[in-house]
Write an enzyme that holds these catalytic residues in place. Structure first.
Site, PDB file in Angstrom:
ATOM      1  N   ARG A 150       0.835  -1.211   0.000  1.00 26.79           N
ATOM      2  CA  ARG A 150       0.000   0.000   0.000  1.00 26.79           C
ATOM      3  C   ARG A 150       0.865   1.254   0.000  1.00 26.79           C
ATOM      4  O   ARG A 150       0.528   2.254  -0.598  1.00 26.79           O
ATOM      5  CB  ARG A 150      -0.910   0.020   1.241  1.00 26.79           C
ATOM      6  CG  ARG A 150      -1.982  -1.034   1.210  1.00 26.79           C
ATOM      7  CD  ARG A 150      -2.552  -1.242   2.589  1.00 26.79           C
ATOM      8  NE  ARG A 150      -1.506  -1.681   3.525  1.00 26.79           N
ATOM      9  CZ  ARG A 150      -1.734  -2.106   4.755  1.00 26.79           C
ATOM     10  NH1 ARG A 150      -2.960  -2.122   5.230  1.00 26.79           N
ATOM     11  NH2 ARG A 150      -0.744  -2.508   5.518  1.00 26.79           N
ATOM     12  N   SER A 191      -6.866  -3.971   8.130  1.00 22.26           N
ATOM     13  CA  SER A 191      -7.807  -4.647   9.029  1.00 22.26           C
ATOM     14  C   SER A 191      -7.683  -4.076  10.442  1.00 22.26           C
ATOM     15  O   SER A 191      -8.678  -3.906  11.142  1.00 22.26           O
ATOM     16  CB  SER A 191      -7.524  -6.146   9.058  1.00 22.26           C
ATOM     17  OG  SER A 191      -7.670  -6.694   7.773  1.00 22.26           O
TER      18      SER A 191
END
Ligand code: PNS
Length: 194
Positions: free
Chosen positions: A124, A162
């Site tokens: 990311r 998450s």
């Protein structure tokens, strides 16, 4: 100079016709067809839209993609293994070449057991890189025949993890649009006081 015969050209055209979304590799010397099966490992506690974005990209690149949930992680998960399998199975519905599995122990052992030749991981931001680089090189040392392939999710998910999803939800913030609706429902069941 290699002169392609009419029959070879016809065979190649036919093979491409059947290749579907996967990548088929042609060896002009041996006429071998090489399929790519990749493992996308992770904790998926819970699956996010960033994970699903990466799965969609992987499904286009690989003949088969196995989304593999780590069991017995040292991290105490919010969702059980069965719940994470259910959520991912729901998330990958519609992809004909994606399956969901669980594994424990070394990732490379699971990859060999599955006869997979690639591992897919998402990057990311630069902050992900160091950890991913170490894992990829350790995995290469353990299993040189398994290549790690990094893909970037859509930039709109570059901050989604998450861990942050759980934290924001537990503190009453909205995670709409960052995880599928069925994950929001599971979070509501798991954190009922909100
Ligand atoms: O979603 P995560 O928590 O970043 O996934 C990490 C995962 C599951 C990919 C990693 O912890 C892993 O592969 N664990 C299995 C054990 C293993 O093979 N360790 C050596 C890798 S260097």
């Amino acid at each position: 100079m290699f002169q392609e015969s009419a029959s070879l050209a016809a065979w190649k055209a036919k093979s491409f016709e059947f290749s579907g979304q996967g990548l088929l590799r042609f060896s002009y010397n041996h006429f071998a067809v090489h399929t790519v099966k990749a493992i996308y490992p992770g904790s998926f506690d819970p699956v996010t839209n960033g994970h699903l974005d990466l799965i969609a990209r992987g499904a286009k690149m690989f003949d088969h993609l196995v989304v593999a949930i780590l069991r017995n992680s040292t991290k105490a998960p919010l969702f059980t293994e069965a719940e994470r399998v259910e959520m991912l199975t729901e998330g990958v519905r519609g992809f004909g070449n994606v399956s969901v599995a669980t594994f424990h122990g070394l990732l490379v052992d699971f990859a060999r057991e599955q006869k997979a030749n690639a591992v897919l991981r998402g990057i990311r931001a630069i902050s992900d890189y160091e950890y991913e680089f170490q894992m990829a090189l350790m995995n290469r040392r353990l299993a040189p025949e398994v290549e790690t392939i990094f893909l970037m999710p859509d930039a709109k998910y570059s901050f989604v993890s998450s861990r942050l999803i759980k934290q924001v939800f537990e503190l009453g913030g909205s995670v709409d649009g960052l995880v599928p609706d069925f994950v929001v429902e599971r979070l509501k069941q798991r954190v009922p006081h909100l």
